[in-house]
Motif scaffolding. Structure first.
Motif, short mmCIF file in Angstrom:
data_model
loop_
_atom_site.label_atom_id
_atom_site.label_comp_id
_atom_site.label_asym_id
_atom_site.label_seq_id
_atom_site.Cartn_x
_atom_site.Cartn_y
_atom_site.Cartn_z
N ALA A 7 0.83 -1.20 0.00
CA ALA A 7 0.00 0.00 0.00
C ALA A 7 0.86 1.25 0.00
O ALA A 7 0.54 2.25 -0.65
CB ALA A 7 -0.93 -0.01 1.21
N LEU A 10 1.96 2.05 -3.45
CA LEU A 10 0.88 2.70 -4.20
C LEU A 10 0.75 4.17 -3.83
O LEU A 10 0.55 5.03 -4.68
CB LEU A 10 -0.44 1.98 -3.93
CG LEU A 10 -0.57 0.55 -4.47
CD1 LEU A 10 -1.87 -0.08 -3.99
CD2 LEU A 10 -0.50 0.54 -5.99
N CYS A 41 -6.99 3.61 -3.20
CA CYS A 41 -6.18 2.51 -3.76
C CYS A 41 -5.51 1.70 -2.66
O CYS A 41 -5.46 0.46 -2.72
CB CYS A 41 -5.12 3.07 -4.71
SG CYS A 41 -5.77 3.77 -6.24
N ALA A 42 -4.98 2.38 -1.64
CA ALA A 42 -4.29 1.69 -0.55
C ALA A 42 -5.25 0.79 0.22
O ALA A 42 -4.92 -0.34 0.58
CB ALA A 42 -3.63 2.70 0.38
N GLN A 43 -6.48 1.30 0.47
CA GLN A 43 -7.43 0.48 1.21
C GLN A 43 -7.86 -0.74 0.41
O GLN A 43 -7.93 -1.85 0.95
CB GLN A 43 -8.67 1.30 1.60
CG GLN A 43 -9.73 0.42 2.26
CD GLN A 43 -10.77 1.17 3.02
OE1 GLN A 43 -10.45 1.86 3.97
NE2 GLN A 43 -12.03 1.04 2.62
N HIS A 45 -6.21 -2.32 -1.77
CA HIS A 45 -5.08 -3.25 -1.80
C HIS A 45 -5.03 -4.07 -0.51
O HIS A 45 -4.92 -5.31 -0.54
CB HIS A 45 -3.79 -2.45 -1.98
CG HIS A 45 -2.55 -3.29 -1.99
ND1 HIS A 45 -2.06 -3.88 -3.14
CD2 HIS A 45 -1.68 -3.64 -0.99
CE1 HIS A 45 -0.96 -4.55 -2.85
NE2 HIS A 45 -0.72 -4.43 -1.55
N ILE A 46 -5.10 -3.40 0.64
CA ILE A 46 -4.96 -4.08 1.92
C ILE A 46 -6.16 -4.98 2.21
O ILE A 46 -6.01 -6.17 2.53
CB ILE A 46 -4.78 -3.06 3.06
CG1 ILE A 46 -3.45 -2.33 2.91
CG2 ILE A 46 -4.84 -3.76 4.43
CD1 ILE A 46 -3.29 -1.16 3.88
N PRO A 103 -5.96 3.27 5.69
CA PRO A 103 -5.02 3.08 4.58
C PRO A 103 -4.04 4.23 4.38
O PRO A 103 -2.92 4.03 3.91
CB PRO A 103 -5.93 2.94 3.36
CG PRO A 103 -7.17 3.68 3.75
CD PRO A 103 -7.34 3.44 5.22
N THR A 120 0.35 4.25 7.17
CA THR A 120 -0.73 3.29 6.97
C THR A 120 -0.84 2.46 8.24
O THR A 120 0.18 1.99 8.76
CB THR A 120 -0.44 2.38 5.76
OG1 THR A 120 -0.48 3.16 4.56
CG2 THR A 120 -1.46 1.26 5.66
#
Length: 263
Positions: A7, A10, A41-43, A45-46, A103, A120
């Protein structure tokens, strides 16, 4: 740790020091807090990566269910921490577990180009009590991740570039001598009751220096690293995804997260 590190990659792709993105796709959520493309995007992904590996675990992300999935979920490397993990893995029933994800903590700082405050956060709870945490700092060198769990001895620092743990923080190490009496305070919300509490602590000699900083994750990481001794924020505005990871890591080191009454 692997998903949080991914993340971070990203997030750095959206904006980097000296070369911020021209369009962060910034919007305002229903609670009047900002959100960017990097948050979303980070959320995704995780959470999509966690749900692919642990389908029975409750997972809550700050950005809501609209940004909690992606067509091709990433595959988390579960063997990444084997050299530092206990011989007998920690085991909890999935029904007792919950994971809280922020995120991109410090979205205001991110949008303002103050990337050093961006983190994060991933906190793991058992029956509502934090037991493990991850604080990823994507803009610290090539990316660093602090991680630990209640049943482990230390908090570890993972280097994203070399994909190895490069430092350990042990209980009893405490604050560095030059940082004793330092309290991290909010860049934007340090007035009113927050200022009253810090002033009271200053009069009692418990605080000798204020260190302005952004983001809950950054402030917690500063205490874990021994760069500050305390953080007081006795007002509304902190959620479980802000503090679950921090509480787990601080308790590994003998620290404590309390309410305004010390409970």
């Amino acid at each position: 740790v692997d998903l949080a590190a991914g993340a971070g990659t990203l997030i750095r792709c959206v904006a980097r020091p000296g070369c911020p993105a021209a369009d962060l796709e910034l919007c305002c959520k229903e609670d009047d807090t900002p959100q960017t493309r990097a948050d979303r995007c980070a959320q995704a992904h995780i959470i999509s990566g966690l749900r692919a590996r642990f389908p029975g675990v409750a997972i809550v992300g700050e950005e809501g269910e609209d940004h909690a999935s992606m067509p091709d979920p990433p595959s988390a490397d579960l063997a990444l921490l084997d050299p530092w993990w206990p011989e007998h893995p920690l085991s909890y029933p999935s029904s007792a577990l919950s994971v809280w994800v922020d995120p991109l903590d410090g979205t205001k700082e991110f949008a303002g180009g103050r990337f050093q405050y961006v983190t994060t956060l991933v906190g793991v709870c058992v029956d509502g009590e934090p037991v493990a945490g991850v604080i990823s700092e994507p803009y610290r060198e090539a990316g660093r991740v602090l991680w630990g769990a209640r049943d482990l001895a230390n908090v570890h620092e993972f280097d994203v570039g070399t994909r190895t743990c490069v430092r350990e923080f042990a209980p009893g190490e405490g604050t560095s001598p030059e940082a004793r009496g330092t309290s991290v305070v909010s860049l934007s919300r340090a007035s009113g009751v927050v200022d009253d509490v810090i002033t009271h602590l200053e009069r009692r000699g418990a605080v000798r220096r204020r260190l302005p900083a952004g983001g809950a994750g950054y402030k917690a990481a500063a205490i874990i690293r021994g760069e500050a001794e305390s953080w007081a924020f006795p007002r509304a505005g902190t959620s479980r995804w802000d503090c679950a990871a921090a509480q787990a890591l601080l308790e590994v080191l003998g620290g404590k997260l309390t309410d305004r009454f010390g409970l």
